[in-house]
Write a protein that holds these residues in place. Structure first.
Motif, short mmCIF file in Angstrom:
data_model
loop_
_atom_site.label_atom_id
_atom_site.label_comp_id
_atom_site.label_asym_id
_atom_site.label_seq_id
_atom_site.Cartn_x
_atom_site.Cartn_y
_atom_site.Cartn_z
N ARG A 281 0.82 -1.22 0.00
CA ARG A 281 0.00 0.00 0.00
C ARG A 281 0.85 1.27 0.00
O ARG A 281 0.55 2.23 -0.74
N TYR A 282 1.92 1.30 0.80
CA TYR A 282 2.66 2.54 1.01
C TYR A 282 3.98 2.61 0.24
O TYR A 282 4.59 3.69 0.17
N LEU A 283 4.42 1.47 -0.31
CA LEU A 283 5.67 1.48 -1.07
C LEU A 283 5.47 1.10 -2.53
O LEU A 283 5.83 1.85 -3.44
N THR A 284 4.88 -0.08 -2.75
CA THR A 284 4.77 -0.58 -4.12
C THR A 284 3.89 0.31 -4.99
O THR A 284 4.29 0.73 -6.09
N LEU A 285 2.67 0.59 -4.53
CA LEU A 285 1.75 1.38 -5.35
C LEU A 285 2.29 2.78 -5.66
O LEU A 285 2.27 3.20 -6.83
N PRO A 286 2.78 3.55 -4.68
CA PRO A 286 3.31 4.87 -5.03
C PRO A 286 4.49 4.81 -5.99
O PRO A 286 4.60 5.64 -6.90
#
Length: 299
Positions: A201-206
């Motif tokens: 949620r906080y690393l891969t997607l951004p």
């Protein structure tokens, strides 16, 4: 002299591509732009009619019905394809035995011809002697054959088939993006106590943001322009339930038995409709591009 020779070699290598671009790209577009102001059936004399073709287009119910079908088809395909391809990319980006084989299996549908793929699925989903209905009947899951390509289920069936054929391509693009994310980022987050969902949620997607924007744009364009598998599966039927924009344009140039609203070839009106469909696709794509740029500024 050496410089001129190098320039000559460069243009010699470019000449075949430029020739194909002109003959198969620029000339047909110019031809269509010219004849969309004419009443022309592909033979005989072309009669100039001005904006009559566009006035007819405004009142053309079957065309606007195909536009609505196109957005339903494209929306359903995007909803299925993008999340599924992203999940597959994340799973197949991890190291485990058989990963390469699974990547090849999921990518395989993208190299199969759309027409061939549609014929195979027609055999599977045929209402009367289709393989899927036969298995469901033998297992006792249904009491009568399901008309997968009938009025009620045809659009859903075509969406599922289109998503199956597109997932592998976008999965590959997501994989390329994932492999450019440094592993140190995940290792540092693990030391800080982040679980896999939080990492996603906080690393891969951004960090996949730029790739995701490109994938969604390509998916939108391909979904709005797709018609080949629908033409083989249903030819726009039954009763226009799966008629999409580019299939409608195709039938104006090359009428099929199901196109009762097209008595003969209509190159002039077909050019006008083709121009309108290109504008619709362009407006949707431009709208998404502007929206994604605005969202990037807000981040």
């Amino acid at each position: 002299m050496i410089k001129l020779r190098r320039i000559g070699f460069s243009y010699a290598f470019l000449a075949p591509s430029l020739l194909l671009t002109v003959v198969l790209g620029i000339y047909p577009i110019g031809w269509a732009i010219r004849y969309m102001f004419f009443d022309y059936k592909g033979y005989g004399e072309a009669k100039f009619v001005g904006l009559d073709n566009f006035e007819r287009l405004y009142r053309d119910g079957p065309f606007w019905h195909s536009v609505a079908n196109t957005f339903v088809y494209a929306g359903g395909k995007l909803i299925l394809t993008i999340p599924l391809s992203l999940v597959l990319a994340v799973v197949l980006n991890r190291a485990f035995r058989g990963r390469s084989a699974l990547r090849a299996i999921y990518f395989m549908p993208t190299i199969i011809s759309s027409s061939v793929m549609a014929v195979v699925f027609y055999i599977l989903f045929n209402s009367y002697n289709g393989i899927l209905n036969q298995y469901l009947l033998k297992l006792g899951l249904i009491s009568a054959p399901i008309p997968w390509l009938g009025p009620k289920h045809a659009m859903l069936t075509t969406i599922l088939i289109a998503a199956w054929g597109a997932v592998g391509n976008y999965m590959l693009l997501f994989l390329a993006g994932l492999q450019n994310i440094p592993r140190d980022v995940y290792e540092s987050s693990s030391l800080d106590g982040a679980n896999r969902w939080q990492q996603f949620r906080y690393l891969t997607l951004p960090m996949l943001g730029p790739v995701l924007q490109i994938v969604v744009m390509l998916a939108i364009i391909n979904a709005l322009k797709g018609y080949e598998s629908i033409m083989v599966l249903t030819d726009g039927g039954p009763i226009g339930k799966t008629e999409v924009m580019y299939l409608y344009v195709y039938k104006l140039f090359f009428p099929t038995p199901s196109a009762s609203y097209v008595p003969d070839q209509q190159f002039g009106y077909g050019s006008a409709v083709g121009f309108a469909t290109a504008v619709i696709v362009g407006v949707v794509t431009l709208g998404y591009h502007l929206l994604s740029r605005r969202l990037n500024r807000l981040q």
